[in-house]
Scaffold this active site. Structure first.
Site, PDB file in Angstrom:
ATOM      1  N   ARG A  55       0.795  -1.231   0.000  1.00 31.55           N
ATOM      2  CA  ARG A  55       0.000   0.000   0.000  1.00 31.55           C
ATOM      3  C   ARG A  55       0.824   1.276   0.000  1.00 31.55           C
ATOM      4  NH1 ARG A  55      -2.661  -3.725   1.532  1.00 31.55           N
ATOM      5  NH2 ARG A  55      -0.746  -4.237   2.615  1.00 31.55           N
ATOM      6  N   THR A  56       1.740   1.375   0.946  1.00 35.05           N
ATOM      7  CA  THR A  56       2.401   2.669   1.125  1.00 35.05           C
ATOM      8  C   THR A  56       3.219   3.008  -0.109  1.00 35.05           C
ATOM      9  OG1 THR A  56       2.499   2.095   3.455  1.00 35.05           O
ATOM     10  CG2 THR A  56       3.734   4.037   2.766  1.00 35.05           C
ATOM     11  N   ARG A 105      10.929   4.042   3.679  1.00 28.95           N
ATOM     12  CA  ARG A 105      10.563   3.092   4.746  1.00 28.95           C
ATOM     13  C   ARG A 105      11.819   2.355   5.147  1.00 28.95           C
ATOM     14  NH1 ARG A 105       5.603  -1.046   4.789  1.00 28.95           N
ATOM     15  NH2 ARG A 105       4.568   0.915   5.276  1.00 28.95           N
ATOM     16  N   HIS A 133       4.365   5.870  11.672  1.00 27.35           N
ATOM     17  CA  HIS A 133       3.912   5.684  10.287  1.00 27.35           C
ATOM     18  C   HIS A 133       2.944   6.837   9.986  1.00 27.35           C
ATOM     19  CE1 HIS A 133       2.895   3.988   6.543  1.00 27.35           C
ATOM     20  NE2 HIS A 133       2.572   2.756   6.884  1.00 27.35           N
TER      21      HIS A 133
END
Ligand code: CP
Length: 309
Positions: A55-56, A105, A133
């Site tokens: 997703r990210t 990340r 996050h």
């Protein structure tokens, strides 16, 4: 003096007014995406992922592409020079020469702080270990506001791995800035919220309780935020196997919930929400991923100073 470079490591790097502005911008993007499709023309987003993500990473890439910008980067430490021992500091200095904005990340808590110290372009933390996050929190806030109409005066149930779940920590930090919210912390003893987060709840004087039973907590909740037990943060497999199915949300468990409950989950889901729940109108976790993309579009525009039209 040069223009200040804004970065987001922690959700608290954004003021409440700025978060509200981002949500309004996300609503404007939803209403008229065509108006924004060239905003980032000739701009590049570097996406540096040292840890797995669906997703990210993809929502950041989609966000930049939908704004007319371009994307470069890597999807694993093994395919970058980190595998040869390059430091985060050096990588960020180099990538600052290639891109207008950087998203990273990293499995190590604190790596984003090193990144910001070495970046000469805006930097966004896309998750650091069990720490923060912030862009997931932006997705969560927009989902809550759109589904419940407000961010104040809500009873939030946070369920699962509250120890290692960085999304829970960032969400609590954000919701504590909106008045009148109550927190029900649902976890096994071993996965309780860390002391430093409990201390924030205590110091804020908000109402909160720690419980073990999801069934008993459900009837009171406006928001149920389910989380995955974070296998990758456990020191031994035995503990993970013992705890991984502590909570499984099923249609039966929802029988006593409010009609207007919103069920969120940052995803990925492993086993903690039965797929039978997906068709329930209270399930908002796939909608949450759309909110995430729109908030990331808004954040990119804001950090590049392109949000004023
Ligand atoms: N919610 C979230 O961070 O998902 P990914 O790990 O797939 O990016």
């Amino acid at each position: 003096m040069g223009k200040e470079i804004r970065s987001v490591v922690n959700i608290l790097d954004l003021s409440v007014d700025e978060i509200n502005h981002l949500m309004e911008l996300a609503d404007a993007i939803e209403a008229d995406p065509g108006k924004f499709q060239e905003c980032c023309a000739h701009r590049k987003l570097a996406v540096l992922f040292y840890e797995p993500s669906t997703r990210t990473r993809l929502s950041f890439e989609a966000a930049m592409l939908e704004l007319g910008g371009q994307v470069l980067g890597f999807a694993g430490a093994d395919s970058s020079s980190a595998a040869k021992g390059e430091s985060v500091a050096d990588t960020i200095r180099v990538v600052s020469n290639y891109a207008d904005i950087i998203v990273m990340r990293h499995p190590k808590e604190g790596a984003p702080v090193v990144a910001v110290q070495n970046a000469s372009v805006p930097f966004i933390n896309a998750g650091d270990g069990g720490h923060f996050h912030p862009t997931q929190t932006l997705a969560d806030l927009l989902t809550i506001r759109r589904t419940r109409g407000r961010l104040e005066g809500l009873t939030l149930g946070l369920c699962g791995d509250l120890k290692f779940g960085r999304t829970v920590h960032s969400l609590i930090d954000a919701m504590l800035r909106y008045p009148g919210n109550r927190y029900v912390l649902i976890s096994p003893e071993e996965l309780r919220l860390p002391f430093y987060e409990l201390e924030k709840l205590e110091k804020s004087g908000v109402l909160y309780q720690e419980v073990n039973s999801l069934e008993e907590a459900i009837p009171d909740l406006d928001i149920l935020y389910m989380t995955r037990v974070q296998k990758e943060r456990f020191f031994n497999e035995e503990d993970y196997l013992r705890l991984k199915d502590s909570y499984i949300l099923t249609p039966e468990k929802l029988l006593k919930s409010r009609e207007d409950l919103a069920i969120l989950h940052p995803l990925p889901r492993v086993n903690e929400i039965s797929v039978q729940v997906d068709k329930d109108p209270r399930a908002k976790y796939f909608y949450q991923t759309l909110c995430g993309k729109q908030m990331r579009m808004a954040l990119i525009l804001f950090l590049l100073g392109l949000d004023k039209g």
